[in-house]
Write an enzyme that holds these catalytic residues in place. Structure first.
Site: not given
Length: 559
Positions: A74, A76, A97, A108, A276, A304, A385, A413
């Protein structure tokens, strides 16, 4: 572009522009900048006051399907979309954030995007940055110290030490500090009692900083924090302890938004970072408003999935700050859809159209919520991907087409802003028509009704069941005058329900509300479901074990 480089390797390849040049690009007055080295600055709130009459740009919210261990990307996507808007000639600013040190050193990792869609300087943003989190920790712990000091020196406020609700804070994952006993070893060392720590991002002060409209509002909100209850069952506040002024002094600079840049030099405000699930999970109101005054398009995100992050962004942040998104991007991956369709993480690479179809109800419910519950236009961004196949992507496109929702393949990405140009064009087209934001509930209905509306309209369940403790707490909160506040649901992020193992789009379930507590300064009621941790622990092999610094000061292992 090579796919073998780590995020930090990619970030180090890029020559950053001086932050004053980024400020010029955004139209920010140089006199409003406080420099933190060459590539970071805080922007004085006077800049926002000077532009009070200027029309706001359009706000683009990026949210996602229910998260899975496969990852959704999200942040990215948010970074890439801002760069994509810039690439097609639009004036865009990003508003995100700040990352917490806990996840950075835990499991993470960082939260500055990834690949060729990052905010930089990446190491600084993921580590101490401009010191905002340290200031919040200090203000939190000052209040805790003044509370215990008051009890030690006679307890004139008749505080019931068994009903102290305020915890200390540290921005680190440390399970050892969840439940402690302090004040031991004699009268001179305080009054013994049970205590505990929260991670800084779970502190109410973090939520307050991110919802405050100015320094006066900040001080008033800090003063309303409830730290305990007295023997007459009445709340004791930070104002009662005369702590609000000193706390505000600690937070004065932290209130100013932080300006950085993306790898492609798009201006980015990175400011604040409430949890979140325990809080509202959005960057600060002030950073969002500052960005809206300086750009035609502002890309922001909520934590999230859309059931947690977007719901709170809309029902809490937008309502309290009078904001309205012009469009919503819902991020999904083929891999995550397969997991919602029943496939294990180890079996995600082979083509499996059936699993994608089985997982689509999760995406469709999130889209229904955005379009029907909140009345906002949506577009789906498939975070690409290498293992995605044409058949799998086509299955998603057809399902979204049936809902009247366009799909864009986001390849940010690997390709940065160029990988989001199609998404950027679709977002711009969506914002041409005005929409009228609606909320999941109205503020003037009872707490039980608000909870039911969230469960029914957003989660797809039947109702909220309050435990006896939660019913008592709800009655007390309404008696104390807090019944009209919005609700902040503290729930697992992995499911629409309160059961993290119930993936996809379950129906017919009830959500059990274990406790209700008021964050009186932030201005919402927290409804606790399941087992929500406000102090995470480190995994067996934390990321910290791989982070190091070379002799020349180069940081390695940060991701």
């Amino acid at each position: 572009m090579s796919s073998y480089l780590t995020d930090i390797d990619i970030a180090k390849q890029v020559t950053l522009e001086p932050i004053d040049k980024i400020a010029d690009r955004a139209g920010i007055d140089q006199e409003s900048l406080s420099f933190y080295g060459k590539y970071k600055a805080k922007v004085d709130l006077k800049q926002l006051d000077a532009l009070a009459d200027k029309k706001d740009g359009k706000l683009i919210l990026v949210t996602a399907i229910s998260p899975t261990p496969a990852g959704e990307g999200k942040t990215t996507t948010s970074v890439g979309l801002a760069d994509g808007l810039s690439a097609i000639g639009e004036k865009a600013i990003l508003a995100l954030r700040e990352p917490s040190l806990g996840p950075v050193f835990g499991m993470k990792g960082g939260a500055a995007g990834g690949g060729y869609a990052q905010v930089v300087p990446m190491e600084d943003i993921n580590l101490h940055f401009t010191g905002d989190f340290h200031a919040i920790s200090a203000a939190n712990n000052l209040l805790a110290a003044m509370l215990d000091n008051h009890i030690h020196h006679g307890n004139a406020l008749a505080i019931d030490s068994r009903r102290i609700t305020w915890k200390r804070a540290v921005d680190m994952n440390d399970r050892q500090l969840r439940y402690i006993v302090d004040g031991l070893n004699g009268r001179t060392n305080g009054v013994p009692r049970e205590d505990g720590f929260e991670i800084t991002v779970a502190s109410e002060i973090m939520a307050i900083l991110c919802l405050a409209q100015n320094i006066t509002d900040l001080k008033e909100r800090l003063g309303r924090i409830i730290v305990a209850y007295n023997f007459d069952n009445q709340p004791v506040t930070a104002n009662d302890l005369k702590a609000a002024g000193a706390m505000t002094a600690l937070l004065k600079e932290a209130l100013n938004p932080n300006l950085v840049q993306t790898l492609e030099h798009t201006p980015a405000f990175v400011h604040g970072g409430p949890f979140a699930n325990i809080a509202h999970g959005c960057n600060s109101v002030l950073a969002t408003k500052m960005a809206l005054k300086h750009a035609d398009y502002v890309v922001t995100e909520a934590g999230f999935g859309a059931d947690l992050g977007a719901e709170k962004f809309l029902d809490i942040k937008c309502r309290l700050a009078d904001l309205k998104p012009s469009a919503v991007v819902v991020v999904a991956t083929i891999r995550a859809l397969k997991m919602h369709g029943g496939v294990s993480k180890k079996a995600l690479e082979p083509e499996n159209v059936e699993a994608v179809l089985n997982g689509l109800p999760n995406l469709e419910r999130h889209l229904f919520n955005i379009q029907e519950t909140f009345n906002l236009p949506a577009v789906v961004a498939i975070n690409k991907f290498p293992t995605d196949t044409k058949a799998e992507l086509e299955a998603v496109r057809k399902a979204c087409e049936a809902r009247g929702v366009e799909v864009s393949i986001s390849d940010v990405w690997a390709n940065g802003g160029a990988g989001a140009e199609d998404l950027a064009h679709k977002v711009v087209a969506m914002t041409k028509e005005e929409s009228e934001l609606t909320y999941a509930y109205e503020l003037d209905v009872p707490i039980q009704d608000k909870l039911d509306h969230i469960v029914q309209k957003v989660y797809g369940g039947t109702k909220a069941i309050l435990t006896p403790a939660a019913r008592r707490e709800g009655k007390q909160l309404e008696a104390l005058g807090f019944g009209k506040l919005p609700i902040c649901m503290a729930k697992t992020q992995y499911s629409f329900s309160d059961n993290p193992k119930l993936l996809g789009a379950p129906q017919g379930f009830e959500v059990t509300i274990r406790n209700l507590k008021v964050s009186a300064g932030a201005g919402f009621i927290v409804a606790l479901t399941g087992d929500i941790m406000t102090m995470p622990g480190l995994p067996k092999v934390p990321s910290a074990e791989s982070i190091d610094v070379a002799a020349d000061g180069t940081i390695t292992g940060l991701f």
